[in-house]
Design a protein around this motif. Structure first.
Motif, short mmCIF file in Angstrom:
data_model
loop_
_atom_site.label_atom_id
_atom_site.label_comp_id
_atom_site.label_asym_id
_atom_site.label_seq_id
_atom_site.Cartn_x
_atom_site.Cartn_y
_atom_site.Cartn_z
N ARG A 110 6.24 4.63 5.24
CA ARG A 110 6.26 5.64 4.30
C ARG A 110 6.31 5.05 3.12
O ARG A 110 6.24 5.82 2.03
CB ARG A 110 7.17 6.75 4.44
CG ARG A 110 8.59 6.26 4.58
CD ARG A 110 9.69 7.55 4.66
NE ARG A 110 9.49 8.01 5.89
CZ ARG A 110 10.57 9.03 6.47
NH1 ARG A 110 11.22 9.63 5.38
NH2 ARG A 110 10.37 9.49 7.65
N TYR A 111 6.69 3.75 2.80
CA TYR A 111 7.31 3.19 1.68
C TYR A 111 6.07 2.41 0.92
O TYR A 111 6.06 1.68 0.18
CB TYR A 111 8.36 2.50 1.88
CG TYR A 111 9.58 3.29 2.30
CD1 TYR A 111 10.24 4.02 1.61
CD2 TYR A 111 10.05 2.93 3.68
CE1 TYR A 111 11.18 4.88 2.02
CE2 TYR A 111 11.15 3.81 4.27
CZ TYR A 111 11.64 4.66 3.26
OH TYR A 111 12.70 5.61 3.51
N THR A 112 5.15 2.32 1.57
CA THR A 112 3.91 1.42 1.21
C THR A 112 2.31 2.12 1.67
O THR A 112 2.56 2.73 2.59
CB THR A 112 3.76 0.14 1.62
OG1 THR A 112 2.67 -0.61 0.90
CG2 THR A 112 3.87 -0.29 3.08
N ASP A 113 1.33 1.90 0.83
CA ASP A 113 0.27 2.15 1.29
C ASP A 113 -0.80 1.04 1.86
O ASP A 113 -1.76 1.19 2.23
CB ASP A 113 -0.65 2.86 0.02
CG ASP A 113 -1.06 1.63 -0.97
OD1 ASP A 113 -0.40 0.59 -1.03
OD2 ASP A 113 -1.69 2.09 -2.16
N HIS A 114 -0.10 0.09 1.99
CA HIS A 114 -0.69 -1.15 2.58
C HIS A 114 -0.04 -1.37 3.85
O HIS A 114 0.53 -2.34 4.46
CB HIS A 114 0.01 -2.55 1.60
CG HIS A 114 -1.08 -3.68 1.82
ND1 HIS A 114 -2.44 -3.71 1.68
CD2 HIS A 114 -0.89 -4.87 2.11
CE1 HIS A 114 -2.93 -4.90 1.69
NE2 HIS A 114 -1.93 -5.69 1.83
N SER A 115 -0.70 -0.71 4.75
CA SER A 115 -0.65 -0.41 6.18
C SER A 115 -1.65 0.03 7.20
O SER A 115 -2.83 0.11 6.66
CB SER A 115 0.71 0.25 6.34
OG SER A 115 0.45 1.75 6.39
N VAL A 116 -1.52 0.09 8.36
CA VAL A 116 -2.49 0.40 9.24
C VAL A 116 -2.93 1.94 9.00
O VAL A 116 -3.75 2.24 9.41
CB VAL A 116 -2.06 0.44 10.78
CG1 VAL A 116 -1.69 -1.04 11.21
CG2 VAL A 116 -0.49 1.21 11.10
N GLU A 117 -2.28 2.60 8.37
CA GLU A 117 -2.45 3.98 8.17
C GLU A 117 -3.65 3.99 7.00
O GLU A 117 -4.36 5.06 7.00
CB GLU A 117 -1.22 4.74 7.45
CG GLU A 117 -1.41 6.16 7.31
CD GLU A 117 -0.21 7.03 6.87
OE1 GLU A 117 -0.09 8.12 7.14
OE2 GLU A 117 0.80 6.34 6.24
N LYS A 118 -3.92 3.11 6.35
CA LYS A 118 -4.83 2.85 5.40
C LYS A 118 -6.03 2.31 5.88
O LYS A 118 -7.19 1.88 5.31
CB LYS A 118 -4.75 2.42 3.94
CG LYS A 118 -3.46 3.32 3.55
CD LYS A 118 -4.06 4.66 3.02
CE LYS A 118 -3.24 5.47 2.12
NZ LYS A 118 -3.66 6.57 1.86
N SER A 119 -6.23 1.82 7.25
CA SER A 119 -7.03 1.15 7.79
C SER A 119 -8.20 1.88 8.76
O SER A 119 -7.59 2.87 9.12
CB SER A 119 -6.42 -0.06 8.71
OG SER A 119 -6.27 0.48 9.97
N PRO A 120 -9.35 1.27 9.16
CA PRO A 120 -10.11 2.38 9.83
C PRO A 120 -9.68 2.03 11.32
O PRO A 120 -10.43 2.86 12.15
CB PRO A 120 -11.48 1.38 9.64
CG PRO A 120 -11.21 -0.02 9.30
CD PRO A 120 -9.89 0.15 8.67
N TRP A 121 -8.82 1.34 11.82
CA TRP A 121 -8.51 1.40 13.18
C TRP A 121 -7.81 2.52 13.43
O TRP A 121 -6.89 2.89 12.90
CB TRP A 121 -7.51 0.08 13.15
CG TRP A 121 -6.77 -0.04 14.70
CD1 TRP A 121 -7.52 -0.38 15.81
CD2 TRP A 121 -5.42 -0.03 15.08
NE1 TRP A 121 -6.89 -0.24 16.98
CE2 TRP A 121 -5.36 -0.14 16.68
CE3 TRP A 121 -4.41 0.10 14.49
CZ2 TRP A 121 -4.28 -0.19 17.21
CZ3 TRP A 121 -3.09 0.31 15.31
CH2 TRP A 121 -2.97 0.04 16.75
N LYS A 122 -8.38 3.08 14.49
CA LYS A 122 -7.97 4.26 15.19
C LYS A 122 -7.86 5.53 14.13
O LYS A 122 -7.15 6.21 14.10
CB LYS A 122 -6.63 4.42 15.97
CG LYS A 122 -6.70 3.37 17.14
CD LYS A 122 -5.39 3.57 17.91
CE LYS A 122 -5.59 3.02 19.21
NZ LYS A 122 -4.47 3.16 20.35
N GLY A 123 -8.73 5.42 13.03
CA GLY A 123 -8.85 6.37 11.99
C GLY A 123 -7.78 6.40 11.19
O GLY A 123 -7.35 7.53 10.65
#
Length: 485
Positions: A110-123
């Motif tokens: 929750r402390y960065t936007d540089h993570s899997v959450e911003k990747s195409p992997w698994k949406g």
């Protein structure tokens, strides 16, 4: 009749007291001694590292922090297949690079936007750390995590308070949300021109212990496990589990020799972990291949065989799988280890020693080194021999051939042996300094003997040995005289 019965009751109680009184008390420990979690760590012997992240997709070792999360898309990621590789080599602990120097997080922090959450992997809904932990738990393999202090993406890096708060927030996420973590990895690695940053290691360490009380903390300075001082998987020929932590500074390259050998006068038990990659690089690269079985065995002897735990890195590829060639190499490596150590040529021997604490029936007999129980040990009676303490095995076969000698101390009561020699039928075949949890002596050539003697010529107090063994290695050769290195 009643009087007669009382006589026998009293007699039995007296005899019971007499028999129990034959057992000698254990010797006092030679401080410092390991904690229970450190003892468990020693017994692991071989554990695994998985370097996986943004570098896997950019064909680099150290990322810049400017990579787009869109590059991260391991289409076939299967953490269960990673655990297949871990089981193939017999690893009981696996460590994941949750965040490397580029700052890309393998969990949705929750402390960065540089993570899997911003990747195409698994949406953007994936969580590598969660899949890793779940896969390990399903195999009853313990988990460790690496969280790089150097973060080339985070904008607060270089701002002392702000970045330390950021780092501790991510540390809290990993240690509070993913169940039991057995080891946490910190290092001081960063580029020569990196922004100056003062890490609050003391705060980090105390927070780690608050969140995971039985965890082992790894860093150049411990406090539980130390770096061995190189990335070749090799400890010093002399290797103490003890150091003075007040002399250590994380990231100080001038201390590598001290880290490699330890300190016989050390006040802290901080044993070394030998990290090395199965490939030339830490991350997967298409043009690289795994080390040979012979190379891996040499690393094993220079790490596990020198009082260390071997941390072997096996990097998953861009599809999210451990390459089949690497998995096969791990299987072949384990097969070789099993082939060497499954047969103990000293089994069935008769043991005698220069002395035994409490005598033959005192509980610390020489025969304890043959019972495969790390909780029992041979203890010498005291400092009575001017020529040193010794223990000798009369082998079950007079013409036993071996080329590998195993010696292990009862380290729960401290590391003691400073110098020792190995004799086969009175001929000196190996000599060394420290023993610790395990010392493996490879001989220049196979030896045929009827008796093998270990002579301890210098020790911090009476020596305590929990195991001795003889083995035959048909996979590698040792050309070093007396196994001095």
């Amino acid at each position: 009749m009643r009087c007669n019965a009382w006589f026998w009751i009293v007699a039995v109680l007296h005899l019971r007291h007499f028999v129990l009184s034959d057992f000698a008390t254990p010797p006092l420990p030679v401080l410092p001694i390991p904690s229970e979690s450190q003892l468990k760590w020693h017994r692991r012997e071989l554990i695994m590292f998985f370097h996986f992240g943004m570098n896997t997709f950019t064909d680099s070792e150290w990322g810049t922090g400017e990579e787009s999360p869109s590059l991260f898309d391991p289409a076939n990621l299967n953490a269960g297949q990673w655990m297949d590789a871990a089981e193939a080599v017999g690893a009981s602990l696996v460590i994941l690079t949750a965040k490397h120097h580029d700052g890309f997080c393998l969990w949705p922090s929750r402390y960065t936007d540089h993570s899997v959450e911003k990747s195409p992997w698994k949406g953007g809904k994936g969580d590598v750390v969660r899949e890793f932990v779940n896969a390990a738990s399903a195999r009853r393999i313990d988990v460790g995590l690496y969280l790089s202090p150097w973060d080339r993406h985070e904008k607060t890096y270089g701002q002392e308070v702000e970045y330390n708060e950021f780092y501790m927030a991510q540390l809290h996420e990993l240690l509070a949300k993913y169940g039991s973590i057995s080891e946490i990895w910190f290092d001081g690695a960063k580029g020569a021109n990196a922004t100056k940053m003062n890490y609050y290691f003391k705060n980090w360490f105390e927070t780690v212990k608050q969140l995971q009380s039985s965890i082992n903390i790894f860093s150049d300075a411990g406090p539980d496990v130390r770096w061995v001082g190189d990335e070749m998987g090799a400890a010093g020929a002399t290797c103490w589990s003890t150091v003075n932590r007040t002399l250590l500074r994380i990231g100080d390259a001038s201390l590598e020799s001290y880290l490699n050998t330890g300190d016989p006068h050390g006040t802290d038990w901080v044993p070394p972990e030998c990290d090395v990659s199965i490939r030339p690089g830490w991350f997967w690269h298409k043009n690289q291949t795994a080390k040979s079985v012979s190379q891996l065995l040499n690393i094993y002897y220079n790490s596990v065989g020198r009082n260390c735990v071997l941390l072997l890195n096996v990097p998953p590829n861009r599809t999210g799988l451990v390459s089949s060639d690497d998995t096969q190499r791990l299987k072949d490596f384990r097969k070789a280890i099993t082939s060497i150590f499954s047969a103990d040529l000293a089994a069935g021997s008769k043991a005698k020693a220069s002395s035994e604490r409490g005598g033959r029936d005192g509980g610390f007999a020489a025969s304890n080194v043959l019972d495969s129980d790390y909780q029992t040990y041979w203890a010498a009676a005291g400092d009575e021999q001017k020529h040193g303490h010794w223990i000798e095995l009369a082998l079950p076969k007079a013409n036993t051939s071996f080329n590998l000698v195993r010696v292990q101390e009862a380290i729960a009561l401290g590391q003691r042996i400073m110098e020792h020699e190995v004799y086969a039928d009175k001929k000196l075949v190996a000599k060394g300094t420290t023993v610790g949890y395990k010392r493996l002596h490879r001989l220049r050539e196979a030896v045929t003997a009827a008796r093998v003697k270990i002579r301890i010529t210098k020790s911090r107090g009476p020596p305590l040995l929990t195991a001795m063994g003889l083995h035959y290695d048909r996979f590698t050769k040792c050309s070093v005289e007396f196994n001095k290195v």
